[in-house]
Design an enzyme around this catalytic site. Structure first.
Site, short mmCIF file in Angstrom:
data_model
loop_
_atom_site.label_atom_id
_atom_site.label_comp_id
_atom_site.label_asym_id
_atom_site.label_seq_id
_atom_site.Cartn_x
_atom_site.Cartn_y
_atom_site.Cartn_z
N GLU B 71 -27.51 31.34 -18.85
CA GLU B 71 -27.04 30.01 -18.90
C GLU B 71 -27.93 29.14 -19.81
O GLU B 71 -27.41 28.38 -20.38
CB GLU B 71 -26.48 29.38 -17.64
CG GLU B 71 -25.33 30.07 -16.93
CD GLU B 71 -25.84 31.16 -15.75
OE1 GLU B 71 -27.17 31.64 -16.06
OE2 GLU B 71 -24.93 31.66 -15.20
N PHE B 133 -20.88 29.42 -0.54
CA PHE B 133 -21.47 30.49 -1.58
C PHE B 133 -21.63 29.81 -2.95
O PHE B 133 -20.41 29.49 -3.33
CB PHE B 133 -20.76 31.96 -1.58
CG PHE B 133 -21.20 32.86 -2.43
CD1 PHE B 133 -22.75 33.34 -2.07
CD2 PHE B 133 -20.70 33.17 -3.51
CE1 PHE B 133 -23.34 34.00 -3.20
CE2 PHE B 133 -21.33 34.05 -4.32
CZ PHE B 133 -22.68 34.81 -4.23
N GLN B 134 -22.65 29.88 -3.51
CA GLN B 134 -22.87 29.32 -4.90
C GLN B 134 -22.28 28.04 -5.02
O GLN B 134 -21.66 27.58 -5.96
CB GLN B 134 -22.25 30.22 -5.98
CG GLN B 134 -23.00 31.67 -6.03
CD GLN B 134 -22.47 32.56 -7.16
OE1 GLN B 134 -21.37 32.34 -7.73
NE2 GLN B 134 -23.49 33.48 -7.68
N LYS B 183 -12.63 25.48 -8.38
CA LYS B 183 -12.03 26.62 -8.65
C LYS B 183 -10.25 26.41 -8.53
O LYS B 183 -9.74 26.85 -9.35
CB LYS B 183 -12.23 27.85 -7.88
CG LYS B 183 -11.90 28.98 -8.24
CD LYS B 183 -12.61 30.20 -7.45
CE LYS B 183 -11.95 31.66 -7.95
NZ LYS B 183 -13.08 32.59 -7.24
N MET B 492 -50.75 24.87 -27.47
CA MET B 492 -50.86 23.55 -27.29
C MET B 492 -51.89 22.90 -25.90
O MET B 492 -52.62 22.24 -25.98
CB MET B 492 -49.76 22.84 -27.55
CG MET B 492 -49.92 21.48 -27.48
SD MET B 492 -50.95 20.82 -29.08
CE MET B 492 -49.70 20.31 -30.15
#
Lengths: 161, 580
Positions: B71, B133-134, B183, B492
């Site tokens: 993602e 969940f999620q 959803k 850096m």
């Protein structure tokens, strides 16, 4: 550092309080008190926020608030004559013998006793912040069991909106 | 295996067809709305909470959907697309981890004012708040790093929210807008009528400036003996590069462009001084410190530009032009504040301003600085230096490529040694400084500009933060020329350790990195390695001549530092110049 009272008109949307309070938190602005409730217009809420800061900070607060899409209007009430009020509920330890004395204090402040327990009184006081601070100071010697303050809500005096 | 992304249909045709209200699902509303907003490319990654959306995408060919491998790759690609095209970038991710993987990308876009519309799925409305969940509260998590966000509570709200999101993302000071869709909302049906107007009482970005302030600026220019312009990302985002050029042509005021402003003004121009700030040029930094009039156009006085704030531009009257009123006075209180769209402001100013006639001595002084103190590095015979690599890329592409970078030394060298001529040609994470941005953003930039040469310059550290997207380049034959400047350290950070932390090189050694050539080959991409100048020339030429994506790894010394450098807490004229 000055104390400013800001009125913020916001969309009555879920999460709007989080947006405003989150903004204060992450930009390092102080919140002394915050109150939220309905406004005169359906769908809009009014928040009244008391904040400590200098002029530059206050300017940033106003500008940053305006960047929130859900903020409609920001007014610094402190620059005009305003009425600021808060309400406090104070549960004071009070044996029956002490009641008359406490009632005397309450009456002087034009506060009221809204509940009486066997060993306590529940006092309700409305006024500006200083008045409530004074009331609390006077009740302290009797023993304050519980204290709950609403925070300030405020409005400009006169016909201006 | 290569797959062809199918040709998309014309939006006009679809717009006409979809005018008739029709009962469709939330997912279909989402897709149609994207088309109607002019979206032609979406980057995404499916998951449980966006299954309805991906089901609607099955066989849907009216925009391209690019399946990334992470993602984070999707959102950086969408960001690169937006920066290169000026149109909002769009990405889709599922709930929970899908959404939280977008957070760095959202913050990156927010810091650099990049318009994105970020779509996340969420769990069923009935499960929100149950630690399902999620499940993650992504609107809550991203509140401080989005311009605005929506949790869609009803499918009826979706058409309006889609249109508002694009409006908010792409107007005023641009930024990312998140739309979180439970959803059940993506499954629910409603009558869809495209929304074409917005009604947002709390959102009225001001584009037209106050005329009185403009008059003050015109007078200040006439009186100035040592004027300087700092131009920032606002030049590019408002499409003001031509107006900027015209303004400088008329006033002949020397100009410095910030990291995000690079390309907003042609770097070959005699009045261009390079970049200011921590790794800015001697000329730009001294000009700022010495000037009596500093005109900031669309930059935000970032700490990397100002150095120690209370010693910044100590002799100057300060003018700040910005579309975001909150930027004015945030770090520096200007003498002349101008709130407005940079392009509008410049176009209003151009007919009013004249050549800054008292500044001739100043112009000569600046020309001398440019002459005497150019950017330089010690070029040692055959040894391959990173600065030399950037110069090679610059010379062979004549400053015409779109260059994306990651973050660190190579980013600063690219900013210093690549000479940009066009806006939207330098794509880099400035504000947030996001490693892992350089490569996926190039994929987005290339998809927005199929005809242009896109060069993605990365360090060996950042390349490993999103290298999985090599798959996308390979599968879709996206012809990005991927450069890895490999010094085998986190350069850096190591530079700071070298200069400030007494050479205590704590965890900056990246030895054990993969063989980048083989890594590219593992994805089916041509990889070439160069260790000398001779090899570098040949490798780079081969890369340019090879169609499709190519990765070129340049092995360089780990001891090279970026100069000039202003250390933290110093004013910007206190520069370490290196040992040239």
């Amino acid at each position: 550092m000055e104390r400013n009272t800001i009125s913020v008109l916001v969309n009555d949307q879920p999460g709007v309080l989080q947006r405003v309070s989150g903004l204060f938190g992450r930009r390092g602005f102080n919140i002394e008190s915050i109150t939220v409730g309905q406004s005169e217009e359906t769908g809009l809420s009014r928040m009244v926020i008391v904040t400590l800061g200098d002029d530059d900070q206050l300017e940033q607060i106003e500008k940053q608030l305006y960047k929130l899409i859900d903020v409609i209007k920001v007014v610094n009430l402190s620059v005009r004559p305003m009425v600021a009020r808060e309400l406090a509920l104070i549960k004071v330890k009070a044996d029956p013998s002490e009641r008359p004395e406490i009632m005397g204090v309450v009456e002087t402040f034009r506060a009221s006793v809204v509940d009486i327990g066997s060993t306590s009184l529940l006092v309700q006081v409305v006024g500006d912040t200083q008045k409530i601070d004074a009331m609390i100071e006077l009740l302290k010697p009797y023993g304050i069991r519980e204290l709950s303050r609403t925070g300030v809500t405020a409005m400009i005096r006169g016909n201006v909106q | 295996m290569m797959t062809q992304i199918p040709e998309i249909r014309s939006t006009e045709e679809l717009r006409e067809k979809w005018k008739t209200p029709e009962v469709i699902t939330g997912s279909e509303i989402l897709l149609r709305s994207l088309v109607l907003e002019g979206v032609d490319t979406v980057f995404g990654y499916p998951g449980g909470a966006v299954l309805y959306i991906y089901d609607a995408l099955y066989g849907f060919n009216d925009f391209k959907h690019v399946l990334t491998r992470h993602e984070q790759g999707a959102i950086h690609a969408a960001d690169g697309y937006a920066r290169a095209s000026g149109k909002p970038g769009v990405c889709i991710a599922t709930s929970g981890p899908g959404a939280t993987n977008l957070v760095t990308g959202i913050a990156t876009a927010y810091m650099d004012s990049v318009p994105l519309v970020v779509i996340t799925g969420n769990v069923f409305s009935s499960l929100i708040g149950t630690d399902a969940f999620q499940e993650a509260d992504i609107t809550g998590i991203t509140m401080p790093i989005t311009k605005h966000s929506y949790l869609v509570r009803s499918v009826e709200d979706l058409p309006r929210i889609m249109h508002e999101a694009f409006h908010i993302a792409s107007t005023g000071r641009k930024g990312p807008v998140l739309i979180d869709i439970p959803k059940d909302v993506s499954a629910a049906k409603t009558l869809f009528t495209p929304v074409t107007s917005v009604n947002l009482r709390g959102y009225n970005p001001r584009s037209v400036p106050n005329k009185l302030q403009l008059d003050k600026l015109v007078r200040a220019i006439a009186e100035a003996e040592r004027p300087v312009i700092i131009a920032g990302g606002g030049i590019i985002y408002s499409g003001a590069h031509e107006a900027m050029y015209e303004f400088v042509k008329r006033t002949e005021i020397p100009i410095t462009t910030t990291l995000l402003g690079l390309g907003g003004f042609p770097s070959g121009h005699e009045l261009w001084m390079g970049m200011p700030g921590m790794h800015g040029t001697y000329t730009a930094n001294n000009a700022i410190q010495e000037c009596d009039l500093l005109i900031n156009i669309g930059a935000r006085f970032d700490d990397r530009v100002t150095g120690k704030l209370d010693g910044f531009a100590p002799k100057a009257k300060i003018v700040h032009i910005d579309i975001d009123p909150a930027e004015i006075g945030k770090n520096i209180s200007p003498d002349i504040p101008i709130v407005g769209d940079v392009k509008t402001v410049l176009e209003m100013l151009i007919p009013e301003v004249e050549r800054a006639s008292k500044a001739d001595a100043w112009r000569s002084r600046i020309a001398e600085w440019k002459q005497d103190k150019p950017l330089r590095y010690k070029d040692e015979g055959k040894v391959l230096k990173p600065q030399w690599v950037i110069e090679l890329i610059n010379d062979t592409t004549k400053g015409e490529a779109i260059v994306t970078t990651d973050v660190g030394q190579h980013q600063m060298w690219a900013a210093q040694y690549y000479k940009f001529n066009h806006p939207r040609s330098f794509i880099t994470s400035g504000g947030l400084g996001t490693m892992g941005f350089g490569f996926p953003s190039a994929i987005g930039a290339q998809m927005a500009n199929p005809e242009r040469l896109v060069v993605s310059i990365n360090g060996d550290g950042g390349m490993q933060m999103c290298s999985q997207e090599l798959a996308i380049c390979a599968i879709h034959n996206i012809p990005v020329k991927i450069v890895v400047i490999n010094n085998e350290v986190l350069g850096m950070v190591r530079q700071w350790q070298n200069l400030i932390y007494e050479k205590r090189y704590s965890y900056t050694d990246l030895a054990g990195s993969p063989n980048f050539v083989k890594l590219a080959e593992a994805y089916g991409i041509k990889g070439i390695r160069a260790t000398t100048k001779e090899e570098a020339r040949a490798a780079w030429q081969e890369a340019l001549e090879t169609p499709g994506p190519v990765l070129v790894e340049f092995l360089v010394s780990k001891d090279e530092n970026v100069y000039p450098m202003v250390t933290q807490g110093s004013t910007i004229d206190q520069m370490l110049m290196g040992d040239e």
